[in-house]
Design an enzyme around this catalytic site. Structure first.
Site, PDB file in Angstrom:
ATOM      1  N   CYS A  44      27.903 -25.733 -29.457  1.00 62.32           N
ATOM      2  CA  CYS A  44      27.277 -24.437 -29.180  1.00 62.32           C
ATOM      3  C   CYS A  44      26.996 -24.255 -27.700  1.00 62.32           C
ATOM      4  CB  CYS A  44      25.988 -24.293 -29.997  1.00 62.32           C
ATOM      5  SG  CYS A  44      25.098 -22.785 -29.591  1.00 62.32           S
ATOM      6  N   CYS A  49      29.140 -21.083 -28.774  1.00 57.98           N
ATOM      7  CA  CYS A  49      28.338 -19.841 -28.754  1.00 57.98           C
ATOM      8  C   CYS A  49      27.882 -19.410 -27.360  1.00 57.98           C
ATOM      9  CB  CYS A  49      27.062 -20.001 -29.589  1.00 57.98           C
ATOM     10  SG  CYS A  49      27.168 -21.159 -30.947  1.00 57.98           S
ATOM     11  N   LYS A  52      30.703 -18.722 -24.715  1.00 56.33           N
ATOM     12  CA  LYS A  52      31.473 -17.597 -25.305  1.00 56.33           C
ATOM     13  C   LYS A  52      30.734 -16.279 -25.101  1.00 56.33           C
ATOM     14  CE  LYS A  52      30.415 -16.045 -28.865  1.00 56.33           C
ATOM     15  NZ  LYS A  52      30.563 -16.603 -30.185  1.00 56.33           N
ATOM     16  N   TYR A 179      36.420 -15.849 -36.837  1.00 57.16           N
ATOM     17  CA  TYR A 179      35.449 -15.595 -35.771  1.00 57.16           C
ATOM     18  C   TYR A 179      36.070 -15.790 -34.384  1.00 57.16           C
ATOM     19  CZ  TYR A 179      31.282 -16.043 -38.823  1.00 57.16           C
ATOM     20  OH  TYR A 179      30.302 -15.874 -39.769  1.00 57.16           O
ATOM     21  N   GLU A 183      36.886 -12.979 -31.561  1.00 56.65           N
ATOM     22  CA  GLU A 183      36.028 -12.952 -30.367  1.00 56.65           C
ATOM     23  C   GLU A 183      36.856 -13.144 -29.097  1.00 56.65           C
ATOM     24  OE1 GLU A 183      31.781 -14.337 -32.317  1.00 56.65           O
ATOM     25  OE2 GLU A 183      32.912 -15.839 -31.224  1.00 56.65           O
ATOM     26  N   HIS A 439      13.836   7.570 -32.242  1.00 62.88           N
ATOM     27  CA  HIS A 439      14.900   8.486 -31.871  1.00 62.88           C
ATOM     28  C   HIS A 439      14.958   8.660 -30.366  1.00 62.88           C
ATOM     29  CE1 HIS A 439      17.739  11.698 -32.519  1.00 62.88           C
ATOM     30  NE2 HIS A 439      17.047  12.470 -31.705  1.00 62.88           N
ATOM     31  N   GLU A 444      18.307   3.675 -35.772  1.00 65.39           N
ATOM     32  CA  GLU A 444      17.598   4.608 -36.664  1.00 65.39           C
ATOM     33  C   GLU A 444      18.433   4.962 -37.887  1.00 65.39           C
ATOM     34  OE1 GLU A 444      16.846   8.692 -35.227  1.00 65.39           O
ATOM     35  OE2 GLU A 444      18.336   8.342 -33.666  1.00 65.39           O
TER      36      GLU A 444
HETATM   37  P1  NDP Z   1      37.272 -19.155 -39.418  1.00 66.35           P
HETATM   38  O1  NDP Z   1      36.966 -19.925 -40.620  1.00 66.35           O
HETATM   39  O2  NDP Z   1      36.381 -18.038 -39.013  1.00 66.35           O
HETATM   40  O3  NDP Z   1      38.735 -18.532 -39.558  1.00 66.35           O
HETATM   41  C1  NDP Z   1      39.837 -19.355 -39.744  1.00 66.35           C
HETATM   42  C2  NDP Z   1      41.087 -18.509 -39.687  1.00 66.35           C
HETATM   43  O4  NDP Z   1      42.207 -19.356 -39.629  1.00 66.35           O
HETATM   44  C3  NDP Z   1      41.250 -17.634 -40.908  1.00 66.35           C
HETATM   45  O5  NDP Z   1      41.822 -16.425 -40.498  1.00 66.35           O
HETATM   46  C4  NDP Z   1      42.218 -18.442 -41.786  1.00 66.35           C
HETATM   47  O6  NDP Z   1      43.098 -17.634 -42.496  1.00 66.35           O
HETATM   48  C5  NDP Z   1      43.028 -19.202 -40.774  1.00 66.35           C
HETATM   49  N1  NDP Z   1      43.403 -20.545 -41.203  1.00 66.35           N
HETATM   50  C6  NDP Z   1      42.613 -21.457 -41.794  1.00 66.35           C
HETATM   51  N2  NDP Z   1      43.290 -22.602 -42.001  1.00 66.35           N
HETATM   52  C7  NDP Z   1      44.537 -22.411 -41.521  1.00 66.35           C
HETATM   53  C8  NDP Z   1      45.700 -23.210 -41.459  1.00 66.35           C
HETATM   54  N3  NDP Z   1      45.727 -24.441 -41.943  1.00 66.35           N
HETATM   55  N4  NDP Z   1      46.812 -22.676 -40.886  1.00 66.35           N
HETATM   56  C9  NDP Z   1      46.805 -21.415 -40.407  1.00 66.35           C
HETATM   57  N5  NDP Z   1      45.722 -20.609 -40.452  1.00 66.35           N
HETATM   58  C10 NDP Z   1      44.609 -21.096 -41.004  1.00 66.35           C
HETATM   59  O7  NDP Z   1      37.466 -20.233 -38.263  1.00 66.35           O
HETATM   60  P2  NDP Z   1      37.306 -20.196 -36.680  1.00 66.35           P
HETATM   61  O8  NDP Z   1      38.166 -21.294 -36.190  1.00 66.35           O
HETATM   62  O9  NDP Z   1      37.492 -18.831 -36.140  1.00 66.35           O
HETATM   63  O10 NDP Z   1      35.767 -20.601 -36.480  1.00 66.35           O
HETATM   64  C11 NDP Z   1      35.278 -21.810 -37.053  1.00 66.35           C
HETATM   65  C12 NDP Z   1      33.856 -21.636 -37.500  1.00 66.35           C
HETATM   66  O11 NDP Z   1      33.005 -21.614 -36.369  1.00 66.35           O
HETATM   67  C13 NDP Z   1      33.585 -20.324 -38.229  1.00 66.35           C
HETATM   68  O12 NDP Z   1      33.811 -20.430 -39.589  1.00 66.35           O
HETATM   69  C14 NDP Z   1      32.142 -20.074 -37.912  1.00 66.35           C
HETATM   70  O13 NDP Z   1      31.356 -20.657 -38.893  1.00 66.35           O
HETATM   71  C15 NDP Z   1      31.925 -20.756 -36.585  1.00 66.35           C
HETATM   72  N6  NDP Z   1      31.866 -19.761 -35.503  1.00 66.35           N
HETATM   73  C16 NDP Z   1      30.861 -18.841 -35.519  1.00 66.35           C
HETATM   74  C17 NDP Z   1      30.765 -17.882 -34.536  1.00 66.35           C
HETATM   75  C18 NDP Z   1      29.669 -16.897 -34.585  1.00 66.35           C
HETATM   76  O14 NDP Z   1      28.684 -17.133 -35.284  1.00 66.35           O
HETATM   77  N7  NDP Z   1      29.780 -15.756 -33.908  1.00 66.35           N
HETATM   78  C19 NDP Z   1      31.729 -17.812 -33.441  1.00 66.35           C
HETATM   79  C20 NDP Z   1      32.763 -18.812 -33.533  1.00 66.35           C
HETATM   80  C21 NDP Z   1      32.814 -19.740 -34.528  1.00 66.35           C
HETATM   81  P3  NDP Z   1      42.749 -16.874 -43.861  1.00 66.35           P
HETATM   82  O15 NDP Z   1      41.355 -16.330 -43.780  1.00 66.35           O
HETATM   83  O16 NDP Z   1      43.770 -15.808 -43.898  1.00 66.35           O
HETATM   84  O17 NDP Z   1      42.888 -17.884 -44.926  1.00 66.35           O
END
Ligand code: NDP
Length: 450
Positions: A44, A49, A52, A179, A183, A439, A444
């Site tokens: 983080c 976080c 980022k 995510y 982002e 307002h 709101e």
């Molecule tokens: P996410 O779980 O958000 O998304 C993963 C993405 O990758 C999905 O679109 C998924 O596809 C795809 N995917 C998963 N496995 C594979 C694979 N083996 N091959 C190809 N594509 C794949 O993961 P992130 O990496 O974006 O983030 C990790 C975690 O970090 C998040 O789950 C979140 O908890 C945390 N995070 C939180 C943030 C915040 O609070 N703002 C910011 C950044 C990270 P599909 O859905 O189509 O299956």
């Protein structure tokens, strides 16, 4: 406490969960040590976080400076310097890392800046060869980016490297639709890179309400982000000019200057000696824990992303706090409530949500009421920016209770933090209606749903 052992608690991993647990345990009087092989602060603070969000702020100036002209401002010679932003962000990360170290030091927590491994039921061996013992062990080693295997996968970067780029890529492909992909797509796009997102399914941000996902997709496309769906990597070839020739299933080969993979994260459980003491792991390699973060071994606990419950910093912090209070504090043992956790995606514009999506509520409650406000924020109207916000409230028709709020639009995460209290407290739509609006604000809309 620690007569029989060198320490009452040995924490492996000084990220959000590990630092909180160590500090609180020490405040309760425990003798604590923590091992961290990289930098104190964890994902983080160091490469997640916090930096980022700083990039998100930096990126948003691209729009603000354009919009400013509609508010009467003339900005001559505007120019963006990636290296300047990158270095300012890294300086602040280093400052925060120092503060985290200081907090641990102030609580007399011993920091070992090296890798640690469990080598006996109560024994930890450090990379230097030093062996120590502890009554309790806490594993808080987090998770790392998952990089799918395919020919040329060695050429990709992950979010870890994105913070340190020498220069911005002219064309970047981001794999994943979650995510991190959304982002960073927003960040790079605002900086002027040509961004393409490629995901294996046809869905972005799967866990969010469908209307918000559609709205983000539509706005992102208008901003110039390209989307390729139902596609996977076949190969990446590095060409003589340094560019990357990417072959995706069902797509023509295409050149990019960088490929970033954001396809989820895997728990860091390898090489920790967990198998030697019989700590049970799940299918993704995550540490299996009970409601009190206890592993299958009585005196070994785990918190945060390594347990793959809810991969969010504030959740890891709560788990660390609950563990330390329960094991070392004077009060009762208590568990973290993982329900109704608010979350946000810092895309452009951001998304924020708490509780059930419309489809989840329909499936689990049956009879629901959905209130929606689709509006153009005043600032966007003046700026001539045709970007609409969407707020949605999901109400259980049986008792008027709000079971979900979903928002996309400027400052949605800031607004959501307060709204989430109401949902967590099980307030009703009537409670919101009874609240007078402020307002003119965007927030709101939450008390004006008809
Ligand atoms: P996410 O779980 O958000 O998304 C993963 C993405 O990758 C999905 O679109 C998924 O596809 C795809 N995917 C998963 N496995 C594979 C694979 N083996 N091959 C190809 N594509 C794949 O993961 P992130 O990496 O974006 O983030 C990790 C975690 O970090 C998040 O789950 C979140 O908890 C945390 N995070 C939180 C943030 C915040 O609070 N703002 C910011 C950044 C990270 P599909 O859905 O189509 O299956």
């Amino acid at each position: 406490m620690a007569d029989e052992y060198d320490y009452d608690l040995f924490t492996i991993g000084a990220g959000s969960g590990g630092v909180r647990a160590s500090r609180v345990a020490a405040a309760h009087g425990a003798k604590v040590a923590v091992a961290e092989e990289y930098r104190v602060g964890g994902t983080c603070v160091i490469r997640g976080c916090v930096p980022k969000k700083m990039l998100v702020y930096g990126a948003h100036f691209a729009e603000d400076l354009v919009d400013a002209q509609h508010f009467g401002w003339t900005i001559e010679g505007k120019r963006f310097d990636w290296a300047a932003l990158r270095d300012h962000v890294q300086n602040d990360v280093t400052r925060l890392e120092g503060l985290y170290g200081q907090t641990l030091g102030n609580h007399n927590v011993t920091i070992f800046a090296e890798r640690a491994m469990i080598t006996g039921p109560h024994e930890i061996t450090l990379a230097s060869g030093k062996t120590v013992t502890a009554k309790y062990i806490l594993v808080a080693t987090g998770a790392r980016p998952l990089v799918p295997e395919f020919p040329g996968s060695e050429h990709v970067i992950t979010s870890n490297e994105a913070f340190h780029l020498e220069a911005l890529p002219r064309r970047i492909l981001i794999a994943g639709g979650g995510y991190i992909a959304n982002e960073f797509a927003g960040i790079f796009n605002e900086f002027g890179c040509k961004v393409t997102i490629a995901n294996r399914s046809d869905t972005i941000l799967r866990s969010y309400d469908a209307s918000l996902r559609d709205r983000l997709l539509q706005i992102s496309m208008v901003k110039g982000i390209g989307f390729l769906f139902n596609t996977e990597f076949e190969s990446i070839e590095k060409q003589d000019d340094g560019s990357l020739l990417v072959k995706l299933t069902g797509q023509d080969p295409c050149e990019y200057d960088a490929v970033m993979v954001a396809t989820g994260r895997v728990p860091n459980t390898e090489g920790l000696g967990l198998e030697t003491v019989g700590v049970e792991l799940g299918k993704k390699g995550e540490i299996v824990v009970d409601a009190f973060s206890k592993t299958s071994v009585d005196h070994i606990y785990a918190v945060g992303d390594v347990t793959d419950r809810v991969q969010l910093t504030p959740v890891a912090i709560r788990e660390g706090q609950a563990f330390a209070d329960s094991v070392f504090g004077p009060g009762e043992t208590y568990a973290v409530d993982h329900s109704c956790v608010p979350s946000a995606v810092f895309s452009h514009p951001p998304i924020a949500a708490v509780g059930m999506t419309e489809s989840e509520a329909r499936n689990s409650l049956g009879n629901i009421k959905v209130y929606q406000s689709d509006f153009r924020p005043m600032k966007n109207v003046v700026a001539g920016r045709n970007e609409r916000s969407l707020y949605k409230m999901i109400v259980d028709a049986a008792n008027d209770r709000i079971v979900g709020i979903h928002m996309i639009g400027p400052e949605a995460p800031e607004i959501m933090q307060a709204a989430a209290i109401a949902v967590k407290a099980k307030l009703t739509k009537a409670d919101f209606d009874a609240t007078v609006a402020i307002h003119p604000t965007m927030a709101e809309e939450l008390v004006l749903f008809k």
